[in-house]
Design an enzyme around this catalytic site. Structure first.
Site, PDB file in Angstrom:
ATOM      1  CG  ASP A  84      -1.089  -5.824   1.661  1.00 16.25           C
ATOM      2  OD1 ASP A  84      -1.929  -5.692   1.136  1.00 16.25           O
ATOM      3  OD2 ASP A  84      -1.585  -5.838   3.476  1.00 16.25           O
ATOM      4  CE  LYS A 140      -1.706  -8.063  -4.592  1.00 16.28           C
ATOM      5  NZ  LYS A 140      -0.445  -8.066  -2.837  1.00 16.28           N
ATOM      6  N   GLY A 165      -6.357  -3.253  -1.787  1.00 17.23           N
ATOM      7  CA  GLY A 165      -5.178  -1.716  -2.099  1.00 17.23           C
ATOM      8  C   GLY A 165      -4.175  -2.218  -2.646  1.00 17.23           C
ATOM      9  CG  HIS A 166      -3.092  -2.964  -5.659  1.00 14.34           C
ATOM     10  ND1 HIS A 166      -3.293  -4.534  -6.852  1.00 14.34           N
ATOM     11  CD2 HIS A 166      -3.002  -4.197  -4.470  1.00 14.34           C
ATOM     12  CE1 HIS A 166      -3.989  -5.652  -6.552  1.00 14.34           C
ATOM     13  NE2 HIS A 166      -3.934  -5.994  -5.515  1.00 14.34           N
ATOM     14  CD  GLN A 203      -7.960 -10.506  -2.765  1.00 10.64           C
ATOM     15  OE1 GLN A 203      -7.837 -11.246  -3.750  1.00 10.64           O
ATOM     16  NE2 GLN A 203      -7.636  -8.731  -2.567  1.00 10.64           N
TER      17      GLN A 203
HETATM   18  P1  GDP Z   1      -0.363  -4.281  -2.586  1.00 11.04           P
HETATM   19  O1  GDP Z   1      -1.610  -4.555  -1.927  1.00 11.04           O
HETATM   20  O2  GDP Z   1       0.782  -5.938  -2.609  1.00 11.04           O
HETATM   21  O3  GDP Z   1       0.403  -3.380  -3.834  1.00 11.04           O
HETATM   22  O4  GDP Z   1       0.855  -3.306  -1.325  1.00 11.04           O
HETATM   23  P2  GDP Z   1       0.763  -2.491  -0.873  1.00 11.04           P
HETATM   24  O5  GDP Z   1      -0.102  -1.295  -1.794  1.00 11.04           O
HETATM   25  O6  GDP Z   1      -0.580  -2.451  -0.227  1.00 11.04           O
HETATM   26  O7  GDP Z   1       1.627  -2.274   0.405  1.00 11.04           O
HETATM   27  C1  GDP Z   1       2.734  -1.756  -0.226  1.00 11.04           C
HETATM   28  C2  GDP Z   1       3.877  -0.871   0.552  1.00 11.04           C
HETATM   29  O8  GDP Z   1       4.851  -0.787   1.111  1.00 11.04           O
HETATM   30  C3  GDP Z   1       3.138   0.869  -0.551  1.00 11.04           C
HETATM   31  O9  GDP Z   1       2.402   1.471   0.481  1.00 11.04           O
HETATM   32  C4  GDP Z   1       4.299   1.206  -1.380  1.00 11.04           C
HETATM   33  O10 GDP Z   1       4.170   2.355  -1.684  1.00 11.04           O
HETATM   34  C5  GDP Z   1       5.269   0.882  -0.143  1.00 11.04           C
HETATM   35  N1  GDP Z   1       6.483  -0.342  -1.108  1.00 11.04           N
HETATM   36  C6  GDP Z   1       6.442  -0.548  -1.823  1.00 11.04           C
HETATM   37  N2  GDP Z   1       7.832  -1.353  -2.686  1.00 11.04           N
HETATM   38  C7  GDP Z   1       8.645  -0.575  -1.499  1.00 11.04           C
HETATM   39  C8  GDP Z   1       9.604  -0.659  -1.723  1.00 11.04           C
HETATM   40  O11 GDP Z   1      10.342  -1.120  -2.135  1.00 11.04           O
HETATM   41  N3  GDP Z   1      10.305   0.048   0.013  1.00 11.04           N
HETATM   42  C9  GDP Z   1       9.295   0.421   0.238  1.00 11.04           C
HETATM   43  N4  GDP Z   1       9.672   1.383   1.476  1.00 11.04           N
HETATM   44  N5  GDP Z   1       8.184   0.626   0.063  1.00 11.04           N
HETATM   45  C10 GDP Z   1       6.912   0.193  -0.325  1.00 11.04           C
HETATM   46  P1  IMO Z   2      -3.820  -6.906  -1.126  1.00 12.03           P
HETATM   47  O1  IMO Z   2      -4.430  -6.655  -2.688  1.00 12.03           O
HETATM   48  C1  IMO Z   2      -3.627  -8.040   2.694  1.00 12.03           C
HETATM   49  C2  IMO Z   2      -7.190 -10.119   4.502  1.00 12.03           C
HETATM   50  C3  IMO Z   2      -8.464  -9.726   5.061  1.00 12.03           C
HETATM   51  C4  IMO Z   2      -8.432 -10.954   5.800  1.00 12.03           C
HETATM   52  C5  IMO Z   2      -8.952 -11.416   4.854  1.00 12.03           C
HETATM   53  C6  IMO Z   2     -10.144 -11.819   4.406  1.00 12.03           C
HETATM   54  O2  IMO Z   2      -3.394  -4.736  -1.159  1.00 12.03           O
HETATM   55  O3  IMO Z   2      -2.968  -7.456  -1.219  1.00 12.03           O
HETATM   56  P2  IMO Z   2     -11.972 -10.221   2.808  1.00 12.03           P
HETATM   57  O4  IMO Z   2     -12.302  -8.889   2.750  1.00 12.03           O
HETATM   58  O5  IMO Z   2     -11.486 -11.072   1.527  1.00 12.03           O
HETATM   59  O6  IMO Z   2     -13.246 -11.573   3.053  1.00 12.03           O
HETATM   60  O7  IMO Z   2     -11.026 -10.616   4.348  1.00 12.03           O
HETATM   61  O8  IMO Z   2      -8.238 -11.630   3.168  1.00 12.03           O
HETATM   62  N1  IMO Z   2      -7.264  -9.556   2.539  1.00 12.03           N
HETATM   63  C7  IMO Z   2      -5.680  -8.973   2.473  1.00 12.03           C
HETATM   64  N2  IMO Z   2      -5.280  -8.550   2.991  1.00 12.03           N
HETATM   65  N3  IMO Z   2      -3.812  -7.449   1.364  1.00 12.03           N
HETATM   66  C8  IMO Z   2      -5.193  -7.950   1.145  1.00 12.03           C
HETATM   67  O9  IMO Z   2      -5.404  -7.043  -0.536  1.00 12.03           O
HETATM   68  C9  IMO Z   2      -6.093  -8.585   1.114  1.00 12.03           C
HETATM   69  N4  IMO Z   2      -7.339  -8.804   0.813  1.00 12.03           N
HETATM   70  C10 IMO Z   2      -8.197  -9.299   1.906  1.00 12.03           C
HETATM   71  O10 IMO Z   2      -7.708  -8.446   6.166  1.00 12.03           O
HETATM   72  O11 IMO Z   2      -7.724 -11.371   6.401  1.00 12.03           O
HETATM   73 MG    MG Z   3      -2.754  -3.498  -0.404  1.00 12.08          MG
END
Ligand code: GDP
Ligand code: IMO
Ligand code: MG
Length: 433
Positions: A22, A25, A49-50, A233
């Protein structure tokens, strides 16, 4: 970067998370997709979840590479991914609703293992069975699907196209899983005949997408096309080098791109690590700089730190250089994208763990022994906050001086270059450096 166009170089980049996932990415891959022809996912599944925000519309992708939001870009899912066909179909429907044309743009390796309904059930049973030692998985069946892959009993994409092979493999699964599935509460059951019918039903969607991904990428590379490799991840969730057992079941580091797509190391020019300006983690496991206090709550609220897949509140804390040094090393990160800097805009003071104290000694490298981590005490350096809005700034020189000090410290300490800064969820809230 090309200084005239303000665009980044067209090189083959692998993008990996440097913390516990998170890091942003989705946003960064979407942005970098502009300079690529193909975007390829190499590991993980719909535990990811991207998030991508374009013109105020928020899209969360779990399986399909984040390059799909750029018309015409080719998106590839490699053999290192575990693919849940039910979730994949839903994701295609989401794209349709958004008016995104994906026809002839998505390709999946014939060797990709599928997540089956019984994997999801097993994920739940395993978590319950672990009791107090549960991992806090996403319960999407990721671990059990990778278990079947390594056990060599998995069902791969190519298998669903032969009636007999699919029947035989499902029959074997029924036998092998009897022990597990006998433990289901009465009202739940796994219907193998229905799974067979469902898989037959998925053929129509998946047949035109199935290909030899390794060969496809090799040919594209030879034809000078640019490939962006999208990780899921983060480093600390890597099954080998992360905080095992509190990890996911795949190699989330740059090496995962090689085996997860069937490419050689020379097909990667640059490793980009995504670093969030503070740290978060979902699920259980060690997190040395976690702030279970008002600071942590403030980071969570301002940063909107709630899981994109499970909506669980994310654990929050300060940046951790010990953890990051490890992440940078194990992926060979050349450049970082520093995200969510804006979340720190209102803080009076921003802390960074520079090293840990362990048994009276200073340590700078992340211990691979889980027991040792729990005895490590992070030692912090405090940076004065810049107390100004960074969102909307597009040039590095226009950033507040104190923000630049914070960023310079991170890059110098990690011995990496800065590729870009993100100061908000939208594409335009970015500083290309
Ligand atoms: P990922 O799994 O690495 O793709 O990240 P996620 O999408 O799970 O979580 C990142 C969250 O931060 C999402 O809600 C994005 O919309 C948000 N986000 C990404 N870059 C920025 C940033 O520079 N500032 C803020 N405030 N939010 C951001
Ligand atoms: P993105 O790509 C954050 C975590 C789960 C748990 C551990 C194992 O959005 O960054 P799993 O279901 O993979 O067997 O769970 O890994 N986890 C993540 N945490 N971002 C993710 O993906 C994750 N994918 C798995 O919360 O701790
Ligand atoms: Mg994510």
């Amino acid at each position: 970067m090309d200084s005239k166009s303000g665009r980044l170089d067209r090189v083959n980049r692998v993008v990996v998370g440097c913390q516990w996932g998170d890091e942003g990415k989705g946003k960064v891959v979407d942005l970098l997709s502009r300079e690529a022809d193909i975007v390829a996912r190499f590991q993980g599944g719909n535990n990811a979840g991207h998030t991508i925000v374009i013109e105020g519309v928020r899209v969360i992708l779990h399986l399909i590479p984040s390059g799909i939001m750029h018309p015409g870009k080719i998106c590839v899912i490699g053999n290192g991914v575990v693919l849940d066909p039910y979730v994949f179909k839903e994701e295609l429907e989401t794209l349709e609703k958004l008016g995104i044309d994906y026809v002839d743009r998505i390709f999946i390796s014939a060797a990709t293992n599928l997540i089956m309904p019984y994997h999801r059930v097993m994920d739940g049973i395993e978590e319950t069975g672990r009791g107090k030692q549960d991992l806090g998985t996403t319960k999407r069946g990721i671990g059990p699907a990778y278990q079947d892959k390594v056990r060599r009993t998995g069902i791969r994409l190519a298998d669903i196209f032969s009636d007999q092979r699919l029947k035989d493999k499902l029959e074997m699964q029924k036998t092998l899983k009897a022990h597990w599935l006998g433990r289901l509460p009465d009202d739940r059951e796994v219907d193998f005949d229905k799974i067979y019918q469902d898989m037959v039903g998925f053929r129509e969607i998946l047949a035109p997408m199935m290909t030899d991904v390794s060969k496809m990428l090799y040919d594209a590379y030879k034809a000078n096309m640019v490939i962006l490799y999208e990780g899921a991840q983060g480093a600390m969730l890597d099954v080998d080098l992360g905080t095992y057992p509190f990890a996911t079941s795949s190699n989330t580091t740059a090496g995962g791109a090689l085996t997860g797509l069937g490419i050689g190391p020379r097909m990667i020019d640059e490793v980009v690590g995504i670093v969030k300006a503070y740290t978060t983690r979902v699920g259980a496991g060690p997190f040395p700089t976690e702030q279970e206090n008002e600071t942590g709550e403030k980071l969570r609220e301002i940063g909107g730190e709630y899981g994109a897949t499970t909506r669980r509140p994310r654990r929050t804390g300060w940046l951790d250089m010990v953890q990051l040094r490890h992440a940078i090393r194990i992926s060979g990160v050349d450049k970082i994208a520093l995200t969510k800097l804006d979340v720190l805009d209102t803080f009076d003071e921003i802390k960074v763990a520079t090293h840990y104290r362990y048994q009276g000694k200073k340590i700078e490298n992340f211990p691979m022994d889980l027991c040792a981590i729990s005895d490590c005490r992070p030692q912090y350096r405090a940076f004065p906050g810049w107390k100004a809005t960074t969102s909307g700034i597009t040039s590095y020189d226009d950033l507040p001086e104190k923000a630049r000090e914070y960023i310079d410290y991170i890059c110098t300490e990690l011995d990496v270059k800065l590729l870009l800064l993100s100061t908000g969820p939208a594409r335009e809230q970015t500083v290309l450096v």
